[in-house]
Design a protein around this motif. Sequence first.
Motif, PDB file in Angstrom:
ATOM      1  N   LEU A  53      99.991 -23.451  51.339  1.00 36.40           N
ATOM      2  CA  LEU A  53     100.227 -22.071  50.921  1.00 36.40           C
ATOM      3  C   LEU A  53     100.238 -21.959  49.403  1.00 36.40           C
ATOM      4  N   ARG A  54     100.845 -22.929  48.740  1.00 39.10           N
ATOM      5  CA  ARG A  54     100.914 -22.910  47.291  1.00 39.10           C
ATOM      6  C   ARG A  54      99.508 -22.944  46.671  1.00 39.10           C
ATOM      7  N   VAL A  55      98.672 -23.859  47.156  1.00 39.31           N
ATOM      8  CA  VAL A  55      97.320 -23.991  46.616  1.00 39.31           C
ATOM      9  C   VAL A  55      96.502 -22.729  46.867  1.00 39.31           C
ATOM     10  N   ALA A  56      96.576 -22.194  48.078  1.00 40.06           N
ATOM     11  CA  ALA A  56      95.791 -21.003  48.423  1.00 40.06           C
ATOM     12  C   ALA A  56      96.179 -19.807  47.552  1.00 40.06           C
ATOM     13  N   LEU A  57      97.464 -19.600  47.348  1.00 43.51           N
ATOM     14  CA  LEU A  57      97.918 -18.471  46.540  1.00 43.51           C
ATOM     15  C   LEU A  57      97.519 -18.636  45.076  1.00 43.51           C
ATOM     16  N   GLN A  58      97.642 -19.839  44.563  1.00 38.52           N
ATOM     17  CA  GLN A  58      97.322 -20.050  43.157  1.00 38.52           C
ATOM     18  C   GLN A  58      95.822 -19.907  42.887  1.00 38.52           C
ATOM     19  N   LEU A  59      95.000 -20.447  43.770  1.00 39.66           N
ATOM     20  CA  LEU A  59      93.558 -20.320  43.583  1.00 39.66           C
ATOM     21  C   LEU A  59      93.107 -18.864  43.707  1.00 39.66           C
ATOM     22  N   ILE A 113     106.961 -31.969  59.277  1.00 38.99           N
ATOM     23  CA  ILE A 113     106.815 -31.083  60.427  1.00 38.99           C
ATOM     24  C   ILE A 113     105.557 -30.251  60.209  1.00 38.99           C
ATOM     25  N   HIS A 114     104.612 -30.340  61.120  1.00 39.08           N
ATOM     26  CA  HIS A 114     103.361 -29.588  61.019  1.00 39.08           C
ATOM     27  C   HIS A 114     103.358 -28.490  62.083  1.00 39.08           C
ATOM     28  N   ILE A 115     103.216 -27.273  61.638  1.00 40.54           N
ATOM     29  CA  ILE A 115     103.227 -26.120  62.537  1.00 40.54           C
ATOM     30  C   ILE A 115     101.980 -25.290  62.280  1.00 40.54           C
ATOM     31  N   ASP A 116     101.308 -24.871  63.350  1.00 39.85           N
ATOM     32  CA  ASP A 116     100.118 -24.029  63.242  1.00 39.85           C
ATOM     33  C   ASP A 116     100.493 -22.562  63.404  1.00 39.85           C
ATOM     34  N   TYR A 117      99.887 -21.715  62.579  1.00 36.28           N
ATOM     35  CA  TYR A 117     100.116 -20.272  62.607  1.00 36.28           C
ATOM     36  C   TYR A 117      98.776 -19.554  62.786  1.00 36.28           C
ATOM     37  N   PRO A 118      98.795 -18.362  63.372  1.00 36.71           N
ATOM     38  CA  PRO A 118      97.537 -17.614  63.516  1.00 36.71           C
ATOM     39  C   PRO A 118      96.847 -17.353  62.178  1.00 36.71           C
ATOM     40  N   SER A 119      97.641 -17.062  61.157  1.00 37.48           N
ATOM     41  CA  SER A 119      97.092 -16.835  59.817  1.00 37.48           C
ATOM     42  C   SER A 119      98.194 -17.037  58.788  1.00 37.48           C
ATOM     43  N   MET A 120      97.820 -16.926  57.517  1.00 39.48           N
ATOM     44  CA  MET A 120      98.790 -17.087  56.437  1.00 39.48           C
ATOM     45  C   MET A 120      99.864 -16.000  56.489  1.00 39.48           C
ATOM     46  N   PHE A 121      99.508 -14.827  56.996  1.00 37.52           N
ATOM     47  CA  PHE A 121     100.453 -13.702  56.999  1.00 37.52           C
ATOM     48  C   PHE A 121     101.602 -13.951  57.970  1.00 37.52           C
ATOM     49  N   GLU A 122     101.327 -14.565  59.131  1.00 38.86           N
ATOM     50  CA  GLU A 122     102.400 -14.911  60.061  1.00 38.86           C
ATOM     51  C   GLU A 122     103.324 -15.966  59.447  1.00 38.86           C
ATOM     52  N   LEU A 123     102.752 -16.902  58.714  1.00 39.23           N
ATOM     53  CA  LEU A 123     103.571 -17.907  58.038  1.00 39.23           C
ATOM     54  C   LEU A 123     104.519 -17.247  57.046  1.00 39.23           C
ATOM     55  N   MET A 124     104.012 -16.367  56.213  1.00 36.60           N
ATOM     56  CA  MET A 124     104.847 -15.708  55.209  1.00 36.60           C
ATOM     57  C   MET A 124     105.902 -14.822  55.865  1.00 36.60           C
ATOM     58  N   PHE A 125     105.531 -14.183  56.963  1.00 34.77           N
ATOM     59  CA  PHE A 125     106.481 -13.324  57.676  1.00 34.77           C
ATOM     60  C   PHE A 125     107.611 -14.166  58.271  1.00 34.77           C
ATOM     61  N   ILE A 154      90.851 -18.498  51.484  1.00 31.96           N
ATOM     62  CA  ILE A 154      90.878 -19.845  50.890  1.00 31.96           C
ATOM     63  C   ILE A 154      91.666 -20.798  51.778  1.00 31.96           C
ATOM     64  N   TYR A 155      92.807 -20.336  52.250  1.00 30.53           N
ATOM     65  CA  TYR A 155      93.652 -21.155  53.139  1.00 30.53           C
ATOM     66  C   TYR A 155      92.836 -21.588  54.361  1.00 30.53           C
ATOM     67  N   GLN A 156      92.156 -20.635  54.974  1.00 37.77           N
ATOM     68  CA  GLN A 156      91.379 -20.915  56.178  1.00 37.77           C
ATOM     69  C   GLN A 156      90.231 -21.876  55.882  1.00 37.77           C
TER      70      GLN A 156
END
Length: 338
Positions: free
Chosen positions: A196-202, A243-255, A284-286
């Motif tokens: 998430l950090r890399v995607a937001l910064q880029l 801990i590795h967790i999969d989310y539908p998209s970055m927005f669900e992770l942030m929520f 970018i995340y995807q």
Amino acid sequence: MKFYLNCLKVVRLYSINFNRQLSISHKYFQRPETLPNVFDRKTKLKQRERTCLDPDYKIYSYVHERVAQSLVDRIFDIKRTFESALDFGCGRGLTASELTKDVVKRITMIDSSSLMLDQIRPPVEENGHDGIEIIKKHIDEEQFSGDESSYDLAYSCLSLHWINDLPGVLRKVLHVLKNDAPFIGAMFASDTLYELRVALQLAENEREGGFAAHISPFVEPPDIGGLLQRIGYNIVTLDLDEIHIDYPSMFELMFDLKGMGENNCSWNRRLTLKRETLLAAQAIYQNMYGNKDGSIPATYRILYFIGWKPDPSQKGPAKRGSANVSFKDIDKVLSTKK
């Protein structure tokens, strides 16, 4: 060629920012008078208490529950019965809810959020909880104090990473522990949510020509080990878990991070993100980390530590020069034992 140079520029900017975040981490371990004020504690309290107003707050506790279970396993590994335990930054008491009366008799639970204290799960008799005495105290963790040698166990589950004066807090916990008593903790470590950090910064650098901090700084595991030893803890042990967790998209992770109360509260955070920047970050995340099924992974890196209050009964290292076997003869010693 121009694209290649732009990529180098982005990587260099990310590297500079990453190093800046690490320098913040190292400042934790300077002398108390130079300790920086990294986190806005009032904002963090508001963020955590806002989650208490959501009737579905339990569905966001999956990371905290997983870590609490792992922390309890470490408590169970110590074959003792603890008469009095301190739950430092207890939250909703997820760790205490996993303990049993044959391990802990009384738990003092402190937290800065009165609403979270009200939502602590009551003991469940059929799971062996009946008989555990629970004492709740509404105290800011940074203002904690207590009588010397009051507890024979202290633990903390995912609360220390929001503390400004971390050395001071660890020193206070050591003060209230009895001799030969352990302090067991779990906290988010460096590289947590690095995707998430890399995607937001880029994305922010591409769309806005620069980027700001959106993920709070985390400490390095070796720094915690050195800090515990310097303060006075003995037999310090560290281990890391991811801990590795999969989310539908970055927005669900942030929520979900907001639902956990784990959103950023550092003073230098940026309060808003443009819509086009968020959409670019998701792309970018995807593209960089996405799974084949279209979901995106998120990595939570957990640091577990155990430090003991010194006691003469504890085993220590052998005196220098006391060895009576040379390393070159170690194979002969092993063959003799067989």
